[in-house]
Design a protein around this motif. Structure first.
Motif, PDB file in Angstrom:
ATOM      1  N   SER A 190     -33.237 -56.447 -47.775  1.00  0.00           N
ATOM      2  CA  SER A 190     -34.272 -57.376 -48.237  1.00  0.00           C
ATOM      3  C   SER A 190     -34.562 -58.447 -47.199  1.00  0.00           C
ATOM      4  N   GLY A 191     -33.580 -58.726 -46.336  1.00  0.00           N
ATOM      5  CA  GLY A 191     -33.777 -59.688 -45.258  1.00  0.00           C
ATOM      6  C   GLY A 191     -34.292 -59.015 -43.984  1.00  0.00           C
ATOM      7  N   GLN A 192     -34.838 -57.820 -44.108  1.00  0.00           N
ATOM      8  CA  GLN A 192     -35.410 -57.054 -42.999  1.00  0.00           C
ATOM      9  C   GLN A 192     -34.363 -56.607 -41.981  1.00  0.00           C
ATOM     10  N   GLY A 193     -33.093 -56.528 -42.440  1.00  0.00           N
ATOM     11  CA  GLY A 193     -32.026 -56.015 -41.585  1.00  0.00           C
ATOM     12  C   GLY A 193     -31.898 -54.506 -41.685  1.00  0.00           C
ATOM     13  N   LEU A 194     -30.949 -53.951 -40.944  1.00  0.00           N
ATOM     14  CA  LEU A 194     -30.773 -52.497 -40.879  1.00  0.00           C
ATOM     15  C   LEU A 194     -29.412 -52.077 -41.419  1.00  0.00           C
ATOM     16  N   VAL A 195     -29.426 -51.053 -42.276  1.00  0.00           N
ATOM     17  CA  VAL A 195     -28.192 -50.508 -42.841  1.00  0.00           C
ATOM     18  C   VAL A 195     -28.210 -48.992 -42.682  1.00  0.00           C
ATOM     19  N   ALA A 196     -27.196 -48.446 -42.007  1.00  0.00           N
ATOM     20  CA  ALA A 196     -27.065 -46.986 -41.940  1.00  0.00           C
ATOM     21  C   ALA A 196     -26.409 -46.507 -43.220  1.00  0.00           C
ATOM     22  N   PHE A 197     -26.876 -45.365 -43.718  1.00  0.00           N
ATOM     23  CA  PHE A 197     -26.347 -44.864 -44.998  1.00  0.00           C
ATOM     24  C   PHE A 197     -26.287 -43.339 -44.993  1.00  0.00           C
ATOM     25  N   PRO A 198     -25.368 -42.786 -45.802  1.00  0.00           N
ATOM     26  CA  PRO A 198     -25.231 -41.332 -45.827  1.00  0.00           C
ATOM     27  C   PRO A 198     -26.314 -40.672 -46.670  1.00  0.00           C
ATOM     28  N   THR A 199     -26.801 -39.532 -46.209  1.00  0.00           N
ATOM     29  CA  THR A 199     -27.631 -38.663 -47.046  1.00  0.00           C
ATOM     30  C   THR A 199     -26.945 -37.296 -46.983  1.00  0.00           C
ATOM     31  N   GLU A 200     -27.440 -36.317 -47.722  1.00  0.00           N
ATOM     32  CA  GLU A 200     -26.799 -35.005 -47.667  1.00  0.00           C
ATOM     33  C   GLU A 200     -27.021 -34.313 -46.321  1.00  0.00           C
ATOM     34  N   THR A 201     -28.000 -34.772 -45.539  1.00  0.00           N
ATOM     35  CA  THR A 201     -28.243 -34.140 -44.232  1.00  0.00           C
ATOM     36  C   THR A 201     -27.403 -34.822 -43.163  1.00  0.00           C
ATOM     37  N   VAL A 202     -27.797 -36.026 -42.741  1.00  0.00           N
ATOM     38  CA  VAL A 202     -27.054 -36.798 -41.750  1.00  0.00           C
ATOM     39  C   VAL A 202     -27.130 -38.272 -42.179  1.00  0.00           C
ATOM     40  N   TYR A 203     -26.432 -39.150 -41.462  1.00  0.00           N
ATOM     41  CA  TYR A 203     -26.583 -40.586 -41.749  1.00  0.00           C
ATOM     42  C   TYR A 203     -27.950 -41.052 -41.257  1.00  0.00           C
ATOM     43  N   GLY A 204     -28.642 -41.818 -42.100  1.00  0.00           N
ATOM     44  CA  GLY A 204     -29.937 -42.366 -41.722  1.00  0.00           C
ATOM     45  C   GLY A 204     -29.799 -43.830 -41.357  1.00  0.00           C
ATOM     46  N   LEU A 205     -30.690 -44.294 -40.478  1.00  0.00           N
ATOM     47  CA  LEU A 205     -30.715 -45.717 -40.128  1.00  0.00           C
ATOM     48  C   LEU A 205     -31.829 -46.364 -40.936  1.00  0.00           C
ATOM     49  N   GLY A 206     -31.451 -47.048 -42.022  1.00  0.00           N
ATOM     50  CA  GLY A 206     -32.430 -47.520 -42.988  1.00  0.00           C
ATOM     51  C   GLY A 206     -32.940 -48.928 -42.734  1.00  0.00           C
ATOM     52  N   GLY A 207     -34.232 -49.086 -42.959  1.00  0.00           N
ATOM     53  CA  GLY A 207     -34.875 -50.391 -42.945  1.00  0.00           C
ATOM     54  C   GLY A 207     -36.042 -50.341 -43.921  1.00  0.00           C
ATOM     55  N   ASP A 208     -36.456 -51.499 -44.441  1.00  0.00           N
ATOM     56  CA  ASP A 208     -37.557 -51.572 -45.401  1.00  0.00           C
ATOM     57  C   ASP A 208     -38.831 -50.990 -44.784  1.00  0.00           C
ATOM     58  N   ALA A 209     -39.333 -49.902 -45.364  1.00  0.00           N
ATOM     59  CA  ALA A 209     -40.495 -49.203 -44.800  1.00  0.00           C
ATOM     60  C   ALA A 209     -41.784 -50.006 -44.944  1.00  0.00           C
ATOM     61  N   ARG A 210     -41.742 -51.116 -45.721  1.00  0.00           N
ATOM     62  CA  ARG A 210     -42.935 -51.965 -45.869  1.00  0.00           C
ATOM     63  C   ARG A 210     -42.944 -53.096 -44.850  1.00  0.00           C
ATOM     64  N   SER A 211     -41.825 -53.269 -44.144  1.00  0.00           N
ATOM     65  CA  SER A 211     -41.683 -54.406 -43.229  1.00  0.00           C
ATOM     66  C   SER A 211     -41.894 -53.981 -41.774  1.00  0.00           C
TER      67      SER A 211
END
Ligand code: AMP
Ligand code: MG
Length: 315
Positions: free
Chosen positions: A22-43
């Protein structure tokens, strides 16, 4: 940023991850494929940070992760065919490329300013929990430096990105280990990338799938609308504006619009597509857009790649 936190999928860990996002930071997270590098897609800023953290040399479009179909329908246009494919394969390792909704609210950096969006509902329980606690769409390419192998464990993410992202949410090893299959559903169905869902399963539903669709060139003729290029001619490396030019600046110096007055490349990337459009609106017929020199380092490489294409001769 200097320290990357490792979080676990507890209520506290998920709440912290959602707060960072929510603070426009980045969090890597697991998915069933590989780890994704997540960020708010609206920001714009969060998505620019993803490109910066990965060291990507160009703004290729990213996959938008959502928790369910209701959310997916707010970003993409689903026809009957797309609904049927989604019902059969989601949640799961399948990404659909669909027409972008006009009112999607997604950052243009996520779609590389295309009129299509790549979208996926991951099945992994930790990815699902994160999407729900965050409550918004996550842009998430693989959580590795550009050009390196995709990570399937939290420790792999840290090996590549420690100190470059805010946190990694540790959910153990990924089950599939390869990226999602990408199916283009704009015009004729096309396989844009093989991956976690076998092509045969898609073909059983859709008939033979041309593989000619090049995932690296998502704007191939007939597949998608072309990349946005300003209507006005563009001049690069413009130290100052000449008569009849609208100047798009970077750093100090006179300009009509400025990608980043302080010379910050992440801010410039976040503003790039918006200000190219605005410069185009400002330019009167016969006028030109003059763009300040951008350093060829970090995100500057991706910005310059995009600008060179905007300045290239038009077909
Ligand atoms: P990844 O690196 O796993 O995030 O892969 C993303 C890939 O999905 C891109 O390289 C494109 O091939 C494809 N893709 C993402 N967004 C779009 C889009 N809007 N239109 C077409 N293809 C897309
Ligand atoms: Mg990757």
């Amino acid at each position: 940023m200097n320290q990357t936190q490792t979080l676990t999928a507890t209520p506290e860990g998920l709440a912290r991850a959602a707060q960072i996002l929510s603070g426009q930071g980045l969090v890597a997270f697991p998915t069933e494929t590989v780890y994704g590098l997540g960020g708010d897609a609206r920001s714009d800023l969060a998505v620019a940070r993803i490109f910066d953290a990965k060291g990507r040399p160009r703004f290729n479009p990213l996959i938008v992760h959502v928790p369910d179909l209701t959310a997916a329908r707010t970003y993409a246009v689903f026809d009957a065919r797309a609904e049927a494919v989604a019902a059969a394969f989601w949640p799961g390792p399948l990404t659909l490329v669909l027409p972008l909704r006009q009112d999607s609210g997604l950052s243009p950096l996520v779609t590389a300013d295309l009129e299509s969006v790549a979208i996926r509902i991951p099945a992994h329980p930790v990815a699902q929990a994160l999407l729900r606690s965050f409550g918004g769409p996550l842009a998430a390419p693989s959580a590795n430096p550009s050009g390196r192998v995709s990570p399937t464990r939290a420790v792999h993410v840290l090996e590549g990105l420690a100190g470059r992202i805010d946190a990694v949410l540790d959910g153990g090893a990924c089950a599939v280990g390869v990226e999602s299959t990408i199916l283009g559903l704009i015009g004729e169905p096309a396989l844009l990338r093989p991956g976690g869902i076998a092509v045969e399963r898609l073909e059983a539903m859709l008939g033979p799938l041309p593989t000619g669709g090049d995932a690296k060139k998502p704007n191939a003729p007939g597949q998608l609308a072309s990349h946005y290029a300003p209507g006005a001619p563009v001049r690069l490396n413009a130290e100052t504006a000449l008569p009849g030019e609208v100047r798009l600046g970077f750093g100090a110096g006179a300009s009509d619009l400025n990608l980043s007055p302080s010379g910050d490349l992440i801010e410039a990337a976040a503003n790039l597509f918006h200000l190219l459009r605005e410069a185009d609106h400002l330019a009167q017929p016969g006028q030109r857009i003059a763009i300040a020199p951008i350093p060829e380092q970090g995100l500057g490489r991706a910005i310059n790649d995009r600008l060179r294409r905007a300045a290239a001769p038009r077909p």
